[in-house]
Design a protein around this motif. Structure first.
Motif, short mmCIF file in Angstrom:
data_model
loop_
_atom_site.label_atom_id
_atom_site.label_comp_id
_atom_site.label_asym_id
_atom_site.label_seq_id
_atom_site.Cartn_x
_atom_site.Cartn_y
_atom_site.Cartn_z
N UNK A 39 0.82 -1.20 0.00
CA UNK A 39 0.00 0.00 0.00
C UNK A 39 0.86 1.26 0.00
N UNK A 40 1.93 1.24 0.81
CA UNK A 40 2.77 2.43 0.88
C UNK A 40 3.51 2.65 -0.44
N UNK A 41 3.98 1.55 -1.07
CA UNK A 41 4.66 1.68 -2.34
C UNK A 41 3.71 2.20 -3.41
N UNK A 42 2.50 1.68 -3.42
CA UNK A 42 1.53 2.15 -4.42
C UNK A 42 1.13 3.59 -4.14
N UNK A 83 3.15 5.85 -3.06
CA UNK A 83 4.20 6.71 -3.59
C UNK A 83 4.09 6.86 -5.10
N UNK A 84 3.44 5.90 -5.76
CA UNK A 84 3.29 6.01 -7.21
C UNK A 84 2.27 7.08 -7.56
N UNK A 85 1.02 6.85 -7.16
CA UNK A 85 0.01 7.83 -7.53
C UNK A 85 -1.22 7.79 -6.64
N UNK A 86 -1.35 6.78 -5.74
CA UNK A 86 -2.53 6.72 -4.89
C UNK A 86 -2.35 7.75 -3.77
N UNK A 87 -2.76 8.94 -4.04
CA UNK A 87 -2.71 10.03 -3.09
C UNK A 87 -4.08 10.69 -3.08
N UNK A 88 -4.19 11.75 -2.34
CA UNK A 88 -5.44 12.50 -2.36
C UNK A 88 -5.63 13.10 -3.74
N UNK A 129 -3.44 -4.20 -4.44
CA UNK A 129 -3.77 -2.85 -4.91
C UNK A 129 -5.27 -2.72 -5.13
N UNK A 130 -5.89 -3.76 -5.69
CA UNK A 130 -7.34 -3.73 -5.90
C UNK A 130 -8.07 -3.61 -4.56
N UNK A 131 -7.61 -4.35 -3.56
CA UNK A 131 -8.24 -4.25 -2.24
C UNK A 131 -8.05 -2.87 -1.64
#
Length: 287
Positions: free
Chosen positions: A21-24, A26-31, A87-89
């Motif tokens: 979750x943290x790695x994803x 850093x990619x783009x899952x942000x606010x 990532x889906x979860x």
């Protein structure tokens, strides 16, 4: 192709999921305000690409053995190995990512399109006696079917060796083009099956114009595939099912002209309710 399931203790699994979750993140899952429009488009394109990949055909016409890994199973295993299921979860459990819920609903439906919810809910690390007996019965049936097909081919090849020496007959009930009696070359046993369309060339339909098959046959995947799909379904049903289905229902009701989304909603509703009923029947996820 044999796939071995990697055993992982719950603590390591939880830590790995947190790291994923943290790695994803850093990619783009942000606010959404921090991610920007370009980042949102990248995520949407990735989800659409995964959805298109999962549209791959089942591949039942390649005479694979029962329980063997199909092309669709290989795609699921690749997604599992890449950590995309976590990532889906994460997306389905995050309220601020609700704009991607419809994409996720399509992906989940396509992931589980070949699975039987009852069998998936009852999958165990070790095969049960009933499953072993069923596999043996299906194997014996497949062997018997192959034996009958081989005998039929041998019979046809033996009977068609001297087909021109069966005699020449005149069919009184048919007329030739010259209005004379029709001359028939062949055995009498096949005289009643006379067909004038056998020698005609059939019109071929281009593949890009052929009608799309809407029916999807169920396929019992290998045990490793069913085990990680079962774990995924359990976590989705207990953590994200209510929110995703509530949003999807409102979306379908508000925009009924987009009829392409309604079948995905209904298929997901049927599958996960059947899975929940056969797994532990948790009433808190029945909406």
């Amino acid at each position: 192709m044999r796939i071995q399931r990697f055993q992982m203790n719950p603590g390591t699994k939880k830590k790995l999921r947190a790291e994923t979750k943290s790695e994803y993140s850093t990619l783009n899952i942000q606010k959404p305000s921090e991610r920007g429009e370009e980042g949102g488009l990248i995520i949407e394109r990735i989800l659409v690409l995964i959805r298109n990949i999962l549209h791959v055909e089942a591949g039942y016409k390649d005479n694979r053995p029962i329980g063997d890994v199909t092309v669709h199973d290989q795609v699921l295993w690749a997604l599992h190995q890449a950590g995309m299921l976590d990532v889906f979860l994460y997306i389905t459990n995050t309220a601020r990512e609700s704009e991607y819920y419809m994409h996720m609903l399509e992906i989940l439906t396509l992931m589980l399109k070949e699975q039987n919810a009852n069998e998936l809910a009852g999958s165990l690390v070790r095969r049960s006696e009933a499953e072993k007996m069923r596999d043996e019965a299906e194997l014996l049936a497949a062997r018997l079917r192959e034996k009958l097909e081989r005998q039929e081919k041998e019979k046809m090849s033996a009977s068609s060796r001297h087909s021109r020496f069966g005699g020449t007959f005149v069919l009184k009930s048919h007329r030739a083009i010259s209005n004379n009696k029709l001359i028939y070359h062949g055995p009498l046993s096949k005289a009643d099956q006379l067909n004038f369309d056998e020698a005609k060339s059939k019109r071929k339909t281009p593949k890009n114009r052929a009608p799309e098959s809407s029916s999807t046959s169920l396929h019992r995947s290998s045990l490793s595939i069913r085990l990680f799909l079962k774990d995924f379904c359990v976590e989705f049903v207990k953590g994200a099912y209510n929110d995703v289905m509530r949003y999807s229902k409102a979306y379908v009701a508000v925009m009924p002209q987009l009829t392409i989304d309604e079948p995905y909603y209904l298929m997901a509703l049927r599958f996960f309710m059947e899975f929940n009923r056969n797994f532990e029947f948790d009433l808190t996820v029945v909406t």
